[in-house]
Each structure stands twice: as C-alpha cells, then as structure tokens.
Scaffold this active site. Structure first.
Site, mmCIF file in Angstrom:
data_model
loop_
_atom_site.group_PDB
_atom_site.id
_atom_site.type_symbol
_atom_site.label_atom_id
_atom_site.label_comp_id
_atom_site.label_asym_id
_atom_site.label_seq_id
_atom_site.Cartn_x
_atom_site.Cartn_y
_atom_site.Cartn_z
ATOM 1 N N LYS A 82 0.838 -1.195 0.000
ATOM 2 C CA LYS A 82 0.000 0.000 0.000
ATOM 3 C C LYS A 82 0.876 1.250 0.000
ATOM 4 C CE LYS A 82 -3.996 1.834 2.559
ATOM 5 N NZ LYS A 82 -4.942 1.543 3.681
ATOM 6 N N SER A 157 -9.360 2.654 2.184
ATOM 7 C CA SER A 157 -8.267 3.259 1.448
ATOM 8 C C SER A 157 -7.324 2.252 0.787
ATOM 9 C CB SER A 157 -7.453 4.163 2.381
ATOM 10 O OG SER A 157 -6.873 3.413 3.440
ATOM 11 N N SER A 181 -10.685 0.544 6.081
ATOM 12 C CA SER A 181 -9.866 0.615 4.881
ATOM 13 C C SER A 181 -9.374 -0.721 4.349
ATOM 14 C CB SER A 181 -8.650 1.522 5.133
ATOM 15 O OG SER A 181 -9.056 2.859 5.264
#
Length: 470
Positions: A82, A157, A181
């Site tokens: 990420k 996210s 997320s």
C-alpha cells in the site's frame, strides 16, 4: 502452466509449486508483471512498479531453491504494498502531492517482514490522500476503478490493493485499516480483508505509537492466503508500543464452527443500510445455520461510538498533519483539511469525553461477545457508488453529512478494537460484489479466520473473477 491459470492460483498453491520446482519464481513473477501491463491501465491499481528489483529478488528465490533452501513461508510470492507504507528505495507518495517524489530510506516493519519471509516486491498500490476515506483517488495518480464495473468505486483506502488482487496482479497485498480501509474495498472487490485485533500486527515506526484506531492487516483472494500472511506479520516486536500475545495462524482453518453461537445484525445498531445490501446478504442466516451455527438476530448497542470515533480520529489528524496544514494548506485535499480543522477545534474535555464513551462501547461489546462467539453484519452500508463521487450523499434515504458517515458500519467496530474480516458473499442485482463482516472477540483473530473460511467454502463466491481480468 498458462499465465491465466497461474495468476489465479492461491498464494499457498503458488508457494508449493515454487518450492517443489514445478514452476520458477521468475515464471510466477513474469505472469503477474504481464497481467499488470495488460489490465492495470483500465483500473489504475498499481501506481509504482519496480520490475528490475522484483526480477532480482525472484532470481534469488530460484537460486535458493536450487540449493535446497526455502526463503520462508512466502517464498517467491509477488506482493504489492500500500502506498501509505514506507518502502526503502521505492517511491511512497501517501497519495499526496506533498510527498509525490518521496523515496524513504527505510521500510515499515510489515514490509520488512514480508520481504524477510521470501516475498517479492512488485510495487505500490493506489490510496486516497493519507488514506482519508473509502474512495481511492488522489491528485498524484487519479482514481482507481472497480474491476467488476469501472464506472463505480473500488472503495478504500486499500482500494488499489483490492483491485490488484481481484484482477490477478498479485496473490497477496498488505493494507491498513482505521475506519474500514481493509474491509470496505475487500467487500467492493470480492476479496478478503482482515483488520486484526489491536496490537496483533505491530506498527513501527509510527508517529503515534499508542494510537489504537489504525492497524496494518492482510488482503488476499482467499481466507487461507490471509492466514498465510498473518503467520509472517503478526508477531510481537517490542520496538512497537502495542503488542498482542502470540497467536497460532498456522492451524488448519477447516471445520470447527458447528455449534457456534452467532449474532446476526443487519444494521449494526440502527445504521441506514441500502436495501440492495440487505437483499444480497439475506441468505447468510440460512448458510450459517447449514454450517451448524446457532444464529440469533441481535442489534448491538453502539451508543456513543460514532461521537467517540469522530473525536479521536480528528485528534489523530491534528497531531499527524497539523504542521502540513500550517505550511502547505493548499496542497491538502478537502477531506484531510476537514479532519485537521475539526481536530484543531477540540478541547481537553472533548478528548476525555471520547475516551469515556470508548470505554463504555468496549464494555458493552465485551459483554455481547461473551454471549455470542461472533457478530456478523454487512461490511458496507451501500454498494459501490459512482467513481466520480467522492462519497455518497444519501444512504437508504438518510442524508450523509460527512465523507465518512457512510462508513460507520466499520468504524464502530474499529472503536471497540475488535478483529473483523470482510469475506466475499454475494453480488447485487447490478453485479457488484458484497461482503460479510465477521467480528470476533478481542484477540480471537484465528477464530475469525476459521469462521470466514467456513463461509468461503460454503459459498465459493471468491471464485468469480471480474470480466476485465479474463
């Protein structure tokens, strides 16, 4: 082995193929690089790619196997990180124009552990600015699209990670979760995302080492592959302030759910939920009963959870990004700015009140999960919405007043510090994925994984890949 077959093998299968020399790590890598090259332009999930580094690492994995040495549990597996996680020598933008050229000198602990276990870093996945919100877009890389329907959002996210997994760009990916997320994009993209118990995955380094709302976790297409990652990343490290006791993630996931008492909640304490979600998940009660579970419909009491979470999150943004707000306010997005400014307005009394509310929520959930082993609910209050919308303004006829109000079905669980997983369950009438959220007792991450594995085996929903990946 054809690339199409190779890229949708589970991570466990790929490791076995590589360590038994039925396929090389370089072949596995090239299959995934080819997939990224062909599919990523349509969805924008992978934003930074490091093929030369990956090829070097894959060659090392093959050379090690030739000597009879396995690098670790993740031997040769391609992995995507990420873009919030610092990666040594690889650009880490955090979705912000302020850091669009930042190349860290060291990696976060999770990234190091994945590499030490034999994983091969492919690159970075897209995020909203600083992970703010469950819609993956930013001014550096633009928007990431849902592979099941490129006109709708993939969530966030960890949106880039979820899309990459769904499309076969990597077998595993890391992620993080504060307000959903890991869970929200997993639900929107038909993959698995686990938010572990607080302290289960140590966070180091961290600007707020005692902060308990955010945690790293794991994403994959199957529950077993998430458990495989947890074997690697979920070990204490006393450089981190928060550490949970050691848990055994190597135990078989099959069986063991018959007779389990489960609470089934459709609204997680009275939240508005889109009827399309309710209809899609309605068969879950029957599936659970067929697995031998004792299911009761119960709505937990999350009074005060939303207020507490809102205060604590705003305080985090104030402390973490307050200086950027002073020095470069024009380079911050609307949602990030809104959180910081709410944080700047907080008082000591506000913070004390938030902690009292959080304690009350935790106590009530402790009592609730003493009566039931698991609480099972929707992951999201809405199906994937228009990719050009920053956030849905209405949910089931109820107006939403902020960018994260529609995410409360996840953030309430966050506040209680409980482990929760999103596991694929069904598709709406429009063909959009929907997941089930399995919430367990504090520290019972292995139990959550076993229940998720049972549901996964009963439905087989995870096997439905997006057309864009075919």
């Amino acid at each position: 082995m054809p690339d199409e077959e190779l890229i949708f093998r589970t991570a466990r299968e790929l490791v076995l193929l590589m360590v038994t020399r039925q396929v090389s790590a370089r072949e596995v890598l090239e299959a995934h690089l080819d997939r990224i090259g062909r599919v990523n332009p349509a969805v924008n999930a992978v934003v930074t790619l490091v093929p030369d580094l990956a090829r070097k690492r894959a060659a090392q994995a093959d050379a090690s196997i030739a000597r009879g040495v396995r690098l670790g549990p993740l031997h040769g597996l391609p992995v995507l990180h990420k873009d919030l996680a610092a990666t040594r020598g690889i650009r880490t933008t955090r979705g912000s124009v302020i850091f669009e050229d930042d190349v860290p000198g060291s990696s976060t602990l999770v990234v190091r552990r994945l590499a030490d276990a034999g994983a091969v870093t492919l690159g970075k996945t897209n995020v909203p600015e600083f992970g703010t919100g469950s819609q993956t877009y930013n001014r550096v890389f633009g928007v990431t699209r849902n592979p099941y329907d490129t006109g709708v959002t993939c969530g966030g996210s960890s949106g880039g990670a979820a899309v990459a997994l769904a499309c076969g760009m990597a077998p595993i990916a890391d992620g993080s979760d504060m307000a959903g997320s890991l869970r929200n994009p997993a639900s929107f993209c038909n993959v698995v995302g686990l938010r572990p118990s607080v302290g289960r995955v140590p966070v180091w380094p961290s600007p707020q080492p005692y902060f308990t709302l955010a945690t790293y976790g794991a994403m994959a297409r199957t529950v077993g592959d998430v458990a495989l990652q947890m074997q690697v990343i979920a070990r204490p490290d006393f450089r981190a302030a928060l550490n949970a006791p050691v848990a055994d993630f190597d135990r078989p996931l099959e069986g063991g759910v018959a007779g389990t008492r489960v609470a089934w909640s459709t609204t997680l304490g009275g939240l508005p939920v889109d009827p399309r979600i309710t209809r899609t998940l309605a068969p879950a009660v029957r599936v659970l009963e067929e697995l031998g579970c004792h299911v009761e419909e119960r709505e937990p009491d999350f009074s005060g959870a939303d207020e507490s979470f809102s205060i604590l999150r705003a305080a985090y943004y104030r402390q973490t990004f307050g200086q950027l707000h002073e020095e470069r306010p024009g380079d911050l997005g609307d949602e990030t700015t809104w959180e910081i400014e709410r944080g700047l307005a907080l008082t000591v009394d506000d913070l004390g009140h938030a902690e009292v509310l959080r304690s009350q929520v935790y106590d009530r959930m402790y009592a609730f999960l003493t009566e039931y082993r698991f609480l099972i609910a929707p992951v999201t209050q809405v199906p994937p919405f228009d990719v050009d919308e920053h956030w849905p303004r209405w949910v089931a006829g109820v107006e939403q007043t902020s960018y994260r109000e529609w995410m409360r079905i996840c953030s309430r669980v966050t506040l209680a510090g409980l482990p929760a997983i999103s596991v694929p369950f069904g598709f709406t009438e429009e063909g959009h994925p929907t997941g089930l959220q399995i919430i367990g007792r504090q520290g019972d991450d292995p139990g959550v994984l076993r229940m998720a594995a049972a549901l996964e085996a009963a439905t087989g929903t995870w096997r439905r890949h997006p057309r864009i990946a075919r």
